[in-house]
Design a protein around this motif. Sequence first.
Motif, mmCIF file in Angstrom:
data_model
loop_
_atom_site.group_PDB
_atom_site.id
_atom_site.type_symbol
_atom_site.label_atom_id
_atom_site.label_comp_id
_atom_site.label_asym_id
_atom_site.label_seq_id
_atom_site.Cartn_x
_atom_site.Cartn_y
_atom_site.Cartn_z
ATOM 1 N N LYS A 163 28.789 22.843 -59.299
ATOM 2 C CA LYS A 163 29.050 22.076 -60.534
ATOM 3 C C LYS A 163 29.932 20.875 -60.227
ATOM 4 N N MET A 164 30.967 21.109 -59.431
ATOM 5 C CA MET A 164 31.926 20.064 -59.071
ATOM 6 C C MET A 164 31.302 19.103 -58.036
ATOM 7 N N LEU A 165 30.400 19.652 -57.177
ATOM 8 C CA LEU A 165 29.875 18.839 -56.069
ATOM 9 C C LEU A 165 28.712 17.930 -56.463
ATOM 10 N N GLY A 194 2.661 7.664 -48.462
ATOM 11 C CA GLY A 194 1.470 8.474 -48.174
ATOM 12 C C GLY A 194 1.743 9.972 -48.123
ATOM 13 N N HIS A 195 2.869 10.404 -48.723
ATOM 14 C CA HIS A 195 3.239 11.829 -48.659
ATOM 15 C C HIS A 195 3.706 12.297 -50.029
ATOM 16 N N CYS A 196 3.372 13.526 -50.356
ATOM 17 C CA CYS A 196 3.772 14.145 -51.611
ATOM 18 C C CYS A 196 5.280 14.400 -51.621
ATOM 19 N N ARG A 197 5.993 13.870 -52.653
ATOM 20 C CA ARG A 197 7.461 14.062 -52.726
ATOM 21 C C ARG A 197 7.878 14.234 -54.180
ATOM 22 N N HIS A 198 9.186 14.519 -54.378
ATOM 23 C CA HIS A 198 9.780 14.498 -55.717
ATOM 24 C C HIS A 198 10.557 13.198 -55.874
ATOM 25 N N PRO A 199 10.525 12.570 -57.082
ATOM 26 C CA PRO A 199 11.364 11.380 -57.274
ATOM 27 C C PRO A 199 12.831 11.758 -57.437
ATOM 28 N N SER A 200 13.711 10.844 -57.058
ATOM 29 C CA SER A 200 15.140 11.053 -57.268
ATOM 30 C C SER A 200 15.445 10.837 -58.745
ATOM 31 N N ARG A 201 16.474 11.522 -59.266
ATOM 32 C CA ARG A 201 16.899 11.263 -60.653
ATOM 33 C C ARG A 201 17.655 9.949 -60.743
ATOM 34 N N ASN A 202 18.019 9.414 -59.588
ATOM 35 C CA ASN A 202 18.823 8.204 -59.555
ATOM 36 C C ASN A 202 18.175 7.210 -58.574
ATOM 37 N N PRO A 203 16.978 6.685 -58.932
ATOM 38 C CA PRO A 203 16.167 5.969 -57.940
ATOM 39 C C PRO A 203 16.793 4.680 -57.408
ATOM 40 N N PRO A 253 17.378 20.343 -67.381
ATOM 41 C CA PRO A 253 17.037 19.318 -66.383
ATOM 42 C C PRO A 253 18.263 18.613 -65.780
ATOM 43 N N GLY A 254 18.326 18.670 -64.455
ATOM 44 C CA GLY A 254 19.417 18.005 -63.731
ATOM 45 C C GLY A 254 20.661 18.842 -63.590
ATOM 46 N N LYS A 255 20.650 20.037 -64.200
ATOM 47 C CA LYS A 255 21.844 20.897 -64.112
ATOM 48 C C LYS A 255 21.453 22.270 -63.607
ATOM 49 N N CYS A 256 22.332 22.840 -62.786
ATOM 50 C CA CYS A 256 22.088 24.201 -62.301
ATOM 51 C C CYS A 256 22.752 25.170 -63.273
ATOM 52 N N VAL A 257 22.077 26.293 -63.529
ATOM 53 C CA VAL A 257 22.621 27.257 -64.487
ATOM 54 C C VAL A 257 23.757 28.096 -63.885
ATOM 55 N N GLN A 258 23.879 28.072 -62.549
ATOM 56 C CA GLN A 258 24.899 28.910 -61.907
ATOM 57 C C GLN A 258 26.278 28.262 -62.030
ATOM 58 N N ASP A 293 20.242 23.543 -50.315
ATOM 59 C CA ASP A 293 19.239 24.089 -51.254
ATOM 60 C C ASP A 293 19.653 23.826 -52.700
ATOM 61 N N ARG A 294 20.951 23.831 -52.942
ATOM 62 C CA ARG A 294 21.453 23.711 -54.312
ATOM 63 C C ARG A 294 21.500 22.258 -54.806
ATOM 64 N N PHE A 295 21.082 21.292 -53.947
ATOM 65 C CA PHE A 295 21.058 19.882 -54.377
ATOM 66 C C PHE A 295 19.772 19.546 -55.155
ATOM 67 N N ILE A 296 18.895 20.530 -55.299
ATOM 68 C CA ILE A 296 17.599 20.314 -55.959
ATOM 69 C C ILE A 296 17.716 19.685 -57.368
ATOM 70 N N PRO A 297 18.784 20.011 -58.150
ATOM 71 C CA PRO A 297 18.881 19.357 -59.470
ATOM 72 C C PRO A 297 18.943 17.828 -59.397
ATOM 73 N N THR A 298 19.248 17.252 -58.225
ATOM 74 C CA THR A 298 19.364 15.783 -58.136
ATOM 75 C C THR A 298 17.992 15.108 -58.055
ATOM 76 N N ILE A 299 16.925 15.913 -57.917
ATOM 77 C CA ILE A 299 15.585 15.319 -57.903
ATOM 78 C C ILE A 299 14.757 15.828 -59.083
ATOM 79 N N GLU A 300 13.727 15.052 -59.445
ATOM 80 C CA GLU A 300 12.848 15.402 -60.575
ATOM 81 C C GLU A 300 11.782 16.402 -60.116
ATOM 82 N N PRO A 301 11.251 17.190 -61.056
ATOM 83 C CA PRO A 301 10.231 18.171 -60.645
ATOM 84 C C PRO A 301 8.884 17.552 -60.276
ATOM 85 N N TYR A 302 8.576 16.375 -60.871
ATOM 86 C CA TYR A 302 7.229 15.796 -60.684
ATOM 87 C C TYR A 302 6.913 15.536 -59.223
ATOM 88 N N PHE A 303 5.622 15.492 -58.933
ATOM 89 C CA PHE A 303 5.168 15.086 -57.598
ATOM 90 C C PHE A 303 4.773 13.619 -57.665
#
Length: 245
Positions: A69-71, A116-125, A59-64, A101-111
């Motif tokens: 990693k640096m960004l 009034g719109h379906c979104r993902h929460p930020s990991r750093n709200p 969670p929060g980290k990309c495996v690639q 596309d690779r910034f996805i680890p910065t958000i949580e998976p939950y909806f």
Amino acid sequence: MKVLAFNASPLMERGNTALLMVPLLEGMREEGCEVELFYTCKLRVKPCLGDNACWTKTPGKCVQDDDVKMLLPKIQEAEMIVFGTPVYVDGMTGTLKNLIDRFIPTIEPYFVMRDGHCRHPSRNPDKHTKVVLVSNCGFWEMDNFEPLVTHMRAICKNACWEFAGALLRPHGEALGYMVRNGIPVQDVLDAAKDAGKELVRNGKISEKNMKTVSRNLVPLETYVEIVNESFKQALDKLGQTKGSP
Ligand SMILES: Cc1cc2nc3c(=O)[nH]c(=O)nc-3n(C[C@H](O)[C@H](O)[C@H](O)COP(=O)(O)O)c2cc1C
């Protein structure tokens, strides 16, 4: 203020996008910002694997293992992000889309429901990030930016970022030509620099500076003639003028 900037033109510092990015970032630096600029073409960024590992396995980290990693920590620290891109096929360049596309680890998976719109929460709200778009395009008209601006606004909503405004330069090739040939266009570059200062001071760009950056540089008919003549000359050298208007 920490500013993270990306120039996504393959022509990098020689391109028309840089003609606006350089004064904009200079204005920000003069207002005391710490600015870091990356050229997406120089970054090692693999495409997203799409396996949701950054949500469910690490969670929060990309495996690639690449420059993301640096960004990612820089993205999370930045108070302002500047995305600079030429219009390519009615949108941003591939290297920038690949990176975003690779910034996805910065958000949580939950909806969750947001406005009034379906979104993902930020990991750093609690963190507030502003986003600025800088773009130029080859065609003459302003409406060439509509798909890109709509896309960038949507990205901001998804990522919990505030869209702070855009500097848009239609017939951007004319700007490059005028700068290289000493034809007066300093007002456009000065407005880009002033926009950088405004973003730091007021968090937005004034109507006046946006309009100056986008102002007509050359009449449509003249621009079409000049562009076609330059392509004709290039193709003449190859003996291939078939199909020219
Ligand atoms: C592959 C490619 C696609 C392009 N697509 C568009 C387009 O859809 N609309 C447009 O107005 N200009 C388009 N252009 C022109 C560029 O936006 C224009 O040349 C711009 O000034 C390049 O900026 P740069 O010098 O910073 O790279 C395209 C250029 C390339 C190479």
